[in-house]
Design a protein around this motif. Sequence first.
Motif, PDB file in Angstrom:
ATOM      1  N   ILE A 188      -8.538  -3.375  25.850  1.00 18.92           N
ATOM      2  CA  ILE A 188      -9.058  -4.782  25.606  1.00 18.92           C
ATOM      3  C   ILE A 188      -7.890  -5.347  24.370  1.00 18.92           C
ATOM      4  CG2 ILE A 188     -10.791  -6.169  24.446  1.00 18.92           C
ATOM      5  CD1 ILE A 188     -12.515  -4.245  25.862  1.00 18.92           C
ATOM      6  N   VAL A 189      -7.599  -4.689  23.343  1.00 14.83           N
ATOM      7  CA  VAL A 189      -6.862  -5.208  22.480  1.00 14.83           C
ATOM      8  C   VAL A 189      -5.579  -5.676  22.840  1.00 14.83           C
ATOM      9  CG1 VAL A 189      -5.577  -4.543  20.269  1.00 14.83           C
ATOM     10  CG2 VAL A 189      -7.933  -3.825  20.649  1.00 14.83           C
ATOM     11  N   TYR A 219       0.546   0.523  22.508  1.00 11.44           N
ATOM     12  CA  TYR A 219      -0.706   0.716  23.187  1.00 11.44           C
ATOM     13  C   TYR A 219      -0.491   2.289  23.916  1.00 11.44           C
ATOM     14  CZ  TYR A 219      -3.482   1.212  27.643  1.00 11.44           C
ATOM     15  OH  TYR A 219      -4.320   1.573  28.671  1.00 11.44           O
ATOM     16  N   LEU A 220       0.826   2.314  24.468  1.00 18.71           N
ATOM     17  CA  LEU A 220       0.901   3.770  24.703  1.00 18.71           C
ATOM     18  C   LEU A 220       1.306   4.895  23.752  1.00 18.71           C
ATOM     19  CD1 LEU A 220       3.736   2.902  27.494  1.00 18.71           C
ATOM     20  CD2 LEU A 220       1.406   3.576  27.840  1.00 18.71           C
ATOM     21  N   ASN A 221       1.279   4.382  22.352  1.00 18.28           N
ATOM     22  CA  ASN A 221       1.544   5.195  21.463  1.00 18.28           C
ATOM     23  C   ASN A 221       2.541   6.255  21.742  1.00 18.28           C
ATOM     24  OD1 ASN A 221       0.858   5.983  18.828  1.00 18.28           O
ATOM     25  ND2 ASN A 221      -0.820   7.423  19.135  1.00 18.28           N
ATOM     26  N   ARG A 222       3.568   6.019  21.842  1.00 25.71           N
ATOM     27  CA  ARG A 222       4.960   7.041  22.143  1.00 25.71           C
ATOM     28  C   ARG A 222       5.964   6.548  21.520  1.00 25.71           C
ATOM     29  NH1 ARG A 222       5.269   7.310  28.745  1.00 25.71           N
ATOM     30  NH2 ARG A 222       3.066   8.008  28.359  1.00 25.71           N
ATOM     31  N   PRO A 239     -15.504   1.015  24.442  1.00 26.83           N
ATOM     32  CA  PRO A 239     -15.044   1.764  25.445  1.00 26.83           C
ATOM     33  C   PRO A 239     -14.005   0.757  25.973  1.00 26.83           C
ATOM     34  CG  PRO A 239     -17.232   1.485  25.730  1.00 26.83           C
ATOM     35  CD  PRO A 239     -17.072   0.704  24.641  1.00 26.83           C
ATOM     36  N   ARG A 240     -12.653   1.545  26.333  1.00 28.17           N
ATOM     37  CA  ARG A 240     -11.528   1.090  26.687  1.00 28.17           C
ATOM     38  C   ARG A 240     -10.981  -0.056  25.791  1.00 28.17           C
ATOM     39  NH1 ARG A 240      -9.862   2.400  31.707  1.00 28.17           N
ATOM     40  NH2 ARG A 240     -11.425   3.068  33.316  1.00 28.17           N
TER      41      ARG A 240
END
Length: 674
Positions: free
Chosen positions: A285-286, A322-325, A280-281
Motif C-alpha cells: 500500500i505504501v 519495497y524489495l528491501n534488497r 496487512p500488505r
Amino acid sequence: MKLLDFIPVKLTLFLIFGILIGYYNNISLLVSTGLTGGFIVLLGISWTRKTILDNLPFGILCLLCTIGLGMISVALTLPENNSKHYTNFRLPTEQYFHLKIHEVLKPNSYNERYMADVIEIDGISSNGRLLIIITKDTLNQRFKVDDEIYTLNLAKEISLPLNPYGFNYADYLKKLGVLHQLKLNRREYLIKRTISLTLVGVTSSIREKIISGLSKSDFGRDELGIIHALLLGQRNDISEEIYENYKNAGAVHILAVSGLHIGIVLLLCQFLLKPLERLPRGKTIVLILTVILLWGYAFLAGLSPSVIRAVSMFSFVAYAIYLNRPTSTFNILALSMFFILLTYDPMLLFQVGFQLSYAAVFSIFWLFPKLQHFWNPKNIILKKCWQLLSVSLAAQIGVLPISLFYFHQFPGLFFISNLLIIPFLGLILGLGFLIIALMLADILPNSLSGIYDKLINLMNKVIEWVAQQESFIFSDIPFDSLQLVLSYILIFTLVYSLVHKKFKNILAVALCIIAFQLWLIFSMVIKSSEQKIIIVHKTGTSALLYKKGNYLDVNCLDSNAVNKLIKNIMVEENIQKVNYKTLKNSYNFKGQSLLVLNKPEIILQKFQKIDYVILGNSPKINFNRFLDSIKPKSIVADGSNYRSDIQRWKKSCSDRKLPFYYTGVKGAFILEIE
C-alpha cells in the motif's frame, strides 16, 4: 566498479546509440523496422541454439535489437510517419485550425506565447503541436491549459538565427516536436465555449488555484516567484535579475523541480506513510501510494523533462525500498533513462536540461563514494560539510563540460551556495508544502506565511551575495563539441587512474591531455588564419565586421546596439581584441571592394568598379540608374532598411539577374577572404 557489467547500463547506452544513428542519418521507419526485424529473427534463431549462429553471441544480438529500437523510436517521431500530422495536410495558404492549449509559456514585452495541440485542420482530424504567438492587447484574455480556439491562418516556419552563433530557437523547438508557428491578434481567433478537460489541464487548474491563493498572502514579488519555481516548477514569475543571480551563483538547479526535490518528496512520503506498514500488505500500500503521490506531484509541476526523469528514477528507488534488497544506483539511473527515452520521447536526449540532469546524477553516484573514501573525517560537523561539498563537487564535475559547451561560463563559488542552501532545502520544501495545504484549507496563519517569506528572502540574499563575487565567475570560455567529448574522456581516465594507479592508466591520462591540447592549438591556428567580412542583421542600425585572425574590427553606427551579437562572435571565434570604428562609405579588403550606402540622403560620386554594395537605412537613390552605372557583383541589404524598399530593390536586381541578399531572410552576409 565496472559499469558495463550492468545489463540496464548496456541496454541504455545502445538505445542512445540507436537514437543518435536514427536522428543524424534520418533513417526511415521502413529501414529501421526492417533492420530491427532482422535482428529479432536472428535473436530467435540464436535462442534456439542453431549451429549456424554459434559464433554470434546472444548478447550482441540483444544489443543490436536495442539499437534498432532506438532508430524506430526516432523514426516514429517524424511527421512523415504520422498520417494525421498537420504537416501532411499543410498548404502554402491559410487554413482553418482547431487548437487546444497545451502549455502556457513565459510572455515577453509584446506577446503572449503558448504551445497548442492541433485537433483539426480544415475540418480533418489531425495532430501535432504549434507555437502560438498572440500580440498583447488590453482586451486580450490570457489562455489556460485546455482552452480551445479556432483560427483561419497560415502556419509559418520558425525563423532561424539571423546572426552568427545566435540561439537557434527553431532547432530547439524542432526537437520538442514543434515545427511551425501562428502569429495572431485578438481579431484573428475565436474561443470555443465548451471544452474537453485533460489530466494535464486539471492539474494546471489546481496549480493556478494554488498560485492565485499564494498571491493573496503577504509574500514579496521576488519571493513569490521563487516559491512558484521551488514548489510548482513554474519559473515564469522569476525576474531576470533573480534568475541571473542564481545562475551566476551556480544554484540555478534549485529553481527547477528535479532529482533533488523529488528525492525530498520521496523521503517525506516514506515518513508520513510509514504507519500504514502495520496494516496487512502495508508495504505494498505504501509503495502504491508513494508512486501515485510522486507522479501526482510530477503532473502538478508541469511534467517538464527534469521532473519526468526524476520521478521515473525515484519510482524505481521506491520499488527498491519495497524489495528491501541492495540495488545498484547505476541500474536505477539507467532503467529510468531507458524507460523515458523509449516510452515517452527519444528527443529528450537532445534537451540541455535532460543532459545536465543525468550528467549530474551519474557523476554523484560515481564520484561521491570515491571522494568519501579519499577523506573521511571523524568530526561530525566536518563529516557533514565534506559530504555536502562532495555531492556538489561531484555534480559540478559531471556537468562542467556540458555547461562550458552550451553556456561558455562556470560559477567558481558553486560550492559555497550549495553548502549554504542545500542543508536547509528539505526544511524549505517541507514548510512550503505545509503552507500550500493550509492555504487550500483556508487556515493559513499570517505569521507562518511571514516566516516563510523571510526564509525565502534570506535565501535570495545569500545567492545574491555569492553572485556578486564576479571575479569567481568564469565566462566567455570558447568550447566546441570535440572539446566536450575529449573533456569527458579525460575525466573518466583521470578518475580511473587515481583509483587504479598503474602506469598504463597514467599514460592514458597524459595522452588525453595531449590530444586536448593539440586540438586546442589546431583550432586556434585555423581561426587565427581566417579572414572574413560579416554584414550583421540588426534592426535600425548597420554594422560591418572584419575578422582578421584573432582580431575583430567593428565598423558601426551604434556600438551599444551590436554589443550582444559581438560577444557571441568573440566567444565562438576566439577573438582576443575588438576595435570599434565609425562605419565608412567604402572599404577594400584584399581586392574585394565594398561600397556602403547607409544615409537617407547621399550624394553619389563617380566610383570605380565595386564588387559589393551594402544598403542601410534606406538611402534615397535612383536605384535602377545606380545599378546601371556601377554594375556591382552583388547587392546586400541589412536590417535597417524599410521592407518596401527591400521589395523594390529585389525586383530591380531580379530584372538584371543580379544577386540580391537580404539579411532579414538569409541571415548575416559572410564573405570569406582568401
